[in-house]
Design an enzyme around this catalytic site. Structure first.
Site, short mmCIF file in Angstrom:
data_model
loop_
_atom_site.label_atom_id
_atom_site.label_comp_id
_atom_site.label_asym_id
_atom_site.label_seq_id
_atom_site.Cartn_x
_atom_site.Cartn_y
_atom_site.Cartn_z
N GLY A 138 0.77 -1.24 0.00
CA GLY A 138 0.00 0.00 0.00
C GLY A 138 0.80 1.28 0.00
O GLY A 138 0.23 2.37 0.15
N SER A 141 6.14 4.33 -3.60
CA SER A 141 7.31 5.20 -3.39
C SER A 141 7.24 5.99 -2.10
O SER A 141 8.19 6.72 -1.77
CB SER A 141 7.43 6.17 -4.58
OG SER A 141 7.63 5.46 -5.80
N GLU A 253 21.85 4.30 -6.77
CA GLU A 253 20.89 3.34 -7.31
C GLU A 253 20.25 3.89 -8.58
O GLU A 253 20.06 3.16 -9.57
CB GLU A 253 19.81 3.02 -6.28
CG GLU A 253 18.76 2.06 -6.80
CD GLU A 253 17.66 1.75 -5.79
OE1 GLU A 253 16.67 1.10 -6.17
OE2 GLU A 253 17.78 2.18 -4.63
N GLN A 290 14.61 5.45 -46.37
CA GLN A 290 14.95 6.68 -45.63
C GLN A 290 14.28 6.71 -44.26
O GLN A 290 14.89 7.17 -43.28
CB GLN A 290 14.53 7.90 -46.45
CG GLN A 290 15.03 9.22 -45.84
CD GLN A 290 14.61 10.43 -46.65
OE1 GLN A 290 13.42 10.74 -46.73
NE2 GLN A 290 15.57 11.09 -47.28
N HIS A 349 11.38 -3.97 -36.50
CA HIS A 349 11.39 -5.42 -36.68
C HIS A 349 10.07 -5.93 -37.28
O HIS A 349 9.98 -7.11 -37.66
CB HIS A 349 11.62 -6.14 -35.35
CG HIS A 349 13.06 -6.27 -34.96
ND1 HIS A 349 13.81 -5.22 -34.49
CD2 HIS A 349 13.89 -7.35 -34.95
CE1 HIS A 349 15.03 -5.63 -34.21
NE2 HIS A 349 15.11 -6.93 -34.48
#
Length: 388
Positions: A138, A141, A253, A290, A349
């Site tokens: 809950g 950050s 970090e 191009q 791709h």
């Protein structure tokens, strides 16, 4: 064979002979031990336990730990090449970066002599696998709102709480736990405690979380139910220092996340350039169009800017001058650019970019979390905005 598509000049801290030799050792180890096992590790949701002890014997764990504790006495240059190597050659699923560059520094900087002598040699050998238990279901950050407590109980602490999204959570046997030693004090009541899971009762691992990407990394839920640890499990000289300790270590970090992002972008470009040279449409290689050239030019520019900025931030870190806002800029901007580059490379791709048998598909899904962990990019913007 990976070829660097950027060729950005390497700064002096990466050109030292000891850093070059360490980088060669790391790349050789990962090519032999990690790349052939990568697909199997993804299927089982974690790396093999023995890879840690093999890495310890190879001398590539915790390179920045001082020599008096069994380490190589290296610096951020050694950490930097470790992170780029994993990303560039396709060994990004192993949570060793956390072990090396985040967990070991907490012990090195804040541990007592006894703690360092006990823990660091075993981290270097791979006997101990490190993790840090910050996030909770809950809180996200918001570290001030952690609910896990570590309350005094005799000559020690009784830990209760639940953690989630814990990298290395399925395998770690040495966990730094973020907990409230005084729930009434907010930030000032946060402390860090070291838990060796093999030595305690009441610790339980939950499920390995079913993530979109980073499937070889054992991210898990952790439960602490009346886990008692001795008083010397406290990291630091007194209670209530946890938030300060976290804030002091988070810039490194966050820079680590940026460095990994640069390595991932370089590999994505390498794979996509080769693919567009070989894949033909309308009678000629895709690279001859191009639009393909322009898209790859944009991607190369973003990746180059990212690498130059991470070099700059790394030099500041090594001088002790990297502030929280600048580290936040690196984490935020590089991870955003990384996701943009990955998306363009998938597009180039075509349908094959959506197939997991192609490296770019895995890199695309692996990259998304870079904008979330280590503090969300929204939090990064808040930290940057405070300097305005």
């Amino acid at each position: 064979m990976f070829q660097d598509p950027l060729n950005v000049p390497r700064p002096a801290f990466l050109e030292r002979e000891d850093v070059r030799m360490f980088e060669d050792t790391v790349r050789a180890f990962m090519a032999k031990e990690c790349v052939p096992n990568a697909e199997r590790w993804e299927e089982q949701g974690m790396v093999d336990r023995e890879i840690w002890t093999k890495a310890g014997k190879a001398g590539i764990l915790c390179p920045s730990v001082p020599e008096e504790y069994g380490g190589a006495g290296g610096d951020w240059g050694h950490e930097y090449v470790f992170h780029t190597a994993g990303a560039e050659i396709g060994a990004a699923g192993w949570g060793v970066g956390l072990h090396n560059s985040i967990i070991a520094p907490y012990v090195t900087h804040y541990g007592s002599e006894d703690q360092k002598k006990s823990v660091l040699p075993r981290m270097i050998s791979g006997e101990l696998i490190g993790a840090i238990a910050m996030s909770e279901p809950g809180t996200g950050s918001d570290l001030q709102s952690v609910k896990t407590t570590a309350i005094k109980d005799g000559n020690g602490y009784r830990i209760n709480g639940q953690k989630t999204f814990i990298t290395n959570g399925g395998s770690a046997n040495f966990i730094i736990v973020v907990a409230k030693t005084d729930p009434s004090k907010g930030f000032d009541g946060v402390s860090l405690l070291m838990v060796e899971t093999d030595k305690v009762e009441g610790f339980r691992r939950g499920r390995l979380l079913d993530k979109v990407g980073m499937k070889a990394q054992d991210t898990a839920e952790l439960f602490f139910e009346d886990v008692w640890v001795p008083a010397d499990a406290l990291l630091g000289q007194e209670e209530g220092q946890g938030f300060i300790q976290l804030m002091q270590q988070l810039p490194q970090e966050r820079l680590q996340i940026a460095v990994q992002g640069v390595g991932a972008m370089k590999r994505a470009l390498h794979e996509t350039i080769n693919y567009t040279k070989e894949r033909e449409a309308f009678g000629r290689p895709i690279l001859k169009f191009q639009n393909t050239q322009f898209k790859l030019a944009e991607c190369k520019t973003k990746a180059t800017l990212a690498e130059v900025f991470t070099h700059h931030c790394s030099e500041r870190l090594m001088k002790g001058e990297l502030d929280a806002a600048t580290a936040s800029m690196a984490k935020y901007w590089v991870s955003e650019a990384q996701n943009e580059v990955m998306d363009e490379c998938v597009q180039l791709h075509g349908g094959y970019g959506y197939m997991r048998e192609y490296p770019i598909a895995k890199m695309w899904t692996d990259s998304r979390v870079q904008r979330i962990y280590g503090g969300t990019n929204e939090i990064m913007k808040l930290l940057i905005a405070r300097t305005l």
